[in-house]
Design a protein around this motif. Structure first.
Motif, short mmCIF file in Angstrom:
data_model
loop_
_atom_site.label_atom_id
_atom_site.label_comp_id
_atom_site.label_asym_id
_atom_site.label_seq_id
_atom_site.Cartn_x
_atom_site.Cartn_y
_atom_site.Cartn_z
N ASN A 64 48.71 42.36 20.54
CA ASN A 64 50.06 42.31 21.12
C ASN A 64 50.80 43.63 20.95
N LYS A 65 50.64 44.23 19.78
CA LYS A 65 51.29 45.51 19.52
C LYS A 65 50.80 46.59 20.48
N GLU A 66 49.54 46.50 20.86
CA GLU A 66 48.96 47.49 21.78
C GLU A 66 49.11 47.06 23.24
N ASN A 67 49.83 45.93 23.46
CA ASN A 67 50.00 45.40 24.81
C ASN A 67 48.64 45.15 25.47
N ALA A 68 47.73 44.59 24.68
CA ALA A 68 46.36 44.35 25.15
C ALA A 68 46.03 42.86 25.01
N LYS A 69 44.95 42.44 25.64
CA LYS A 69 44.53 41.03 25.63
C LYS A 69 43.13 40.91 25.05
N ILE A 70 42.96 39.96 24.14
CA ILE A 70 41.63 39.70 23.56
C ILE A 70 40.79 38.94 24.58
N LYS A 71 39.73 39.56 25.03
CA LYS A 71 38.88 39.01 26.10
C LYS A 71 37.62 38.35 25.53
N TYR A 72 37.02 38.97 24.52
CA TYR A 72 35.76 38.47 23.96
C TYR A 72 35.83 38.40 22.44
N ILE A 73 35.11 37.44 21.90
CA ILE A 73 34.85 37.36 20.46
C ILE A 73 33.34 37.36 20.29
N PHE A 74 32.80 38.43 19.74
CA PHE A 74 31.36 38.55 19.56
C PHE A 74 30.98 38.17 18.13
N GLU A 75 30.00 37.29 18.01
CA GLU A 75 29.46 36.91 16.70
C GLU A 75 28.03 37.42 16.59
N THR A 76 27.78 38.27 15.58
CA THR A 76 26.44 38.84 15.45
C THR A 76 25.40 37.80 15.06
N HIS A 77 25.85 36.71 14.41
CA HIS A 77 24.95 35.62 14.02
C HIS A 77 25.79 34.53 13.38
#
Length: 471
Positions: free
Chosen positions: A41-54
């Motif tokens: 939010n501070k960067e005025n950006a949107k979280i698009k993906y959550i990557f889980e390595t395992h």
């Protein structure tokens, strides 16, 4: 493009925030996820993906909560199966994030679904890998955590060998390595204290990436000296697969102030464990009867996971003032979500209410030395096996088992004998003494300063052996 490592020392764990042109990916998030939302939010950006390595075993990831908060898609590697909505990626599948690409490299071995995420920058250059537990700096992930009836740890080690050589070592030497863990993690044996490295350096210095290493040599070396995994690993992995309660609800329940009377009633009526997280020096001077000490000033969460065998155990807390929420948060990181509250006013309020307290005798090393030389005393060394084997106090009266396995060793010590207990510096010995005391071992004396103080005294110790030479 922005890459930020968010490192948590207690877990020796690295999560990652990646941003490009207003779009964000989070890799291996911690349980408390609001920090990522606030950062985006501070960067005025949107979280698009959550990557889980395992499927992590050493901590509960925040991926489920974060997806609910943001609508971001959870991405696992091939073959991952969960009780919630995910995208199980194909090998070499690419995900566009702003002006960059994150490519999935399936690298089984640590677990079957383990994947390394390759970041390709705005210019099409292979810039960095987020290697999870496949590749650490100085080590690789242990291949004994995802064993099935038709697979052995040797089978997984072979997979890891192939993954490293076919997917990782073929990348350019200048690729940056962002691993999931650093020194202190139980997911490997000899992890570096550094948390970011260069692949070319790892090809030169990491034993597991030797160019002339045969598959048989790799299997033998990667499996040598692996201690059994802590008991909570399998439980955390299952929570990461099946889901869990929202962190905010866990925090709200645990952040409940209890008067001494309410605290005592909760301990009795709910069969709650009293967990004291102050310093070891404070605990030995005064603590609630039958309470267990695991201090926040040490590797708190991993020791909780290793020693409290019931992950659903009701827990009530004695904390330093202002550390209540931190304690509940750190417990939740390893899946201990059933915290019912904390003692308002701390141990002082308990004493002012006229409640009983207990102490643990703690002596300096010169007092211990006199007793060791002039009396027939018993000594209990609770350091890890490798520490004990490398150097320890001489004498037939010295007994050893690692704190990690204290619950399995209650029958090898005698409640009628007095034991002087020591570790390396004093933290683990007080944990051990508190557990033993709660189990009815009342004749315990802590050796303040531990083996570090013993080495500086005139007491006899065995000759030091470098741990790396031990088999």
């Amino acid at each position: 493009m922005k890459i930020e490592q968010i490192y948590t020392g207690c877990l020796a764990q690295g999560a990652y925030y990646i941003e490009s042109n207003g779009e964000v990916a989070i890799i291996d998030p911690l349980r408390e996820t609001q920090q990522y939302v606030d950062k985006a939010n501070k960067e005025n950006a949107k979280i698009k993906y959550i990557f889980e390595t395992h499927f992590h075993a050493d901590f509960v990831s925040g991926h489920v909560d974060l997806a609910k908060k943001t609508g971001a898609k959870i991405i696992f590697g091939p073959g991952a199966e969960t009780n919630y909505d995910i995208h199980a990626a194909k090998d070499n599948e690419e995900f566009k994030l702003g002006h960059i690409i994150i490519k999935v490299l399936h690298t089984p071995g640590h677990t079957l679904e383990s994947s390394t995420f390759l970041l390709i920058d705005e210019n099409g250059k292979e810039h960095a890998i987020f290697s999870g537990d496949t590749l650490f700096l100085g080590d690789v992930g242990r291949p004994d955590l995802a064993i099935k009836s038709d697979l052995t740890k040797e089978d997984l080690a072979v997979m890891l060998y192939d993954s490293l050589r076919q997917k990782i070592m073929t990348l350019p030497d200048d690729v940056i390595v962002y691993p999931a863990h650093g020194a202190g993690s139980a997911c490997g044996k000899n992890l570096s204290k550094e948390t970011v490295g260069i692949l070319g350096d790892q090809k030169k210095t990491n034993y597991a990436l030797r160019a002339d290493m045969t598959k048989e040599e790799f299997v033998k070396e990667v499996l040598a000296g692996i201690a059994p995994p802590p008991q909570y690993f399998a439980k955390n992995a299952m929570m990461n697969k099946s889901g869990y309660d929202a962190f905010e609800s866990v925090l709200k329940q645990g952040d409940t102030a209890l008067s001494p009377e309410e605290f005592e009633a909760t301990a009795n009526n709910e069969d709650a464990l009293v967990l004291d997280v102050r310093s070891e020096k404070e605990f030995v001077k005064a603590h609630i009867p039958n309470s267990i000490f695991i201090g926040l000033n040490g590797a708190f969460a991993p020791w909780v996971g290793a020693l409290i065998t019931d992950i659903k155990q009701p827990i009530i807390l004695v904390t330093p003032e202002g550390k209540e929420q931190e304690t509940v948060t750190r417990l939740s990181r390893v899946g201990y979500d059933n915290t019912l509250g904390y003692l308002k006013g701390g141990i002082e309020a308990w004493q002012n209410a006229g409640k009983d307290i207990e102490v643990i005798a703690s002596v300096p090393v010169d007092t211990f030395s006199k007793a060791y030389k002039n009396e027939n005393i018993h000594v209990l060394d609770v350091r890890k096996d490798g520490e004990y084997q490398s150097e320890h106090l001489e004498g037939e009266q010295v007994q050893h088992f690692a704190l990690d396995y204290i619950n399995d060793n209650m029958d090898v010590i005698d409640k009628n004998k007095t034991y002087y207990v020591h570790c390396a510096g004093g933290y683990r010995s007080v944990i051990a003494a508190s557990i033993l005391k709660a189990r009815g071992f009342n004749n315990l004396i802590d050796v303040a300063g531990g083996f570090a103080a013993i080495k500086d005294s005139d007491l006899p110790t065995t000759n030091y052996v470098c741990p790396s030479t031990l088999q």
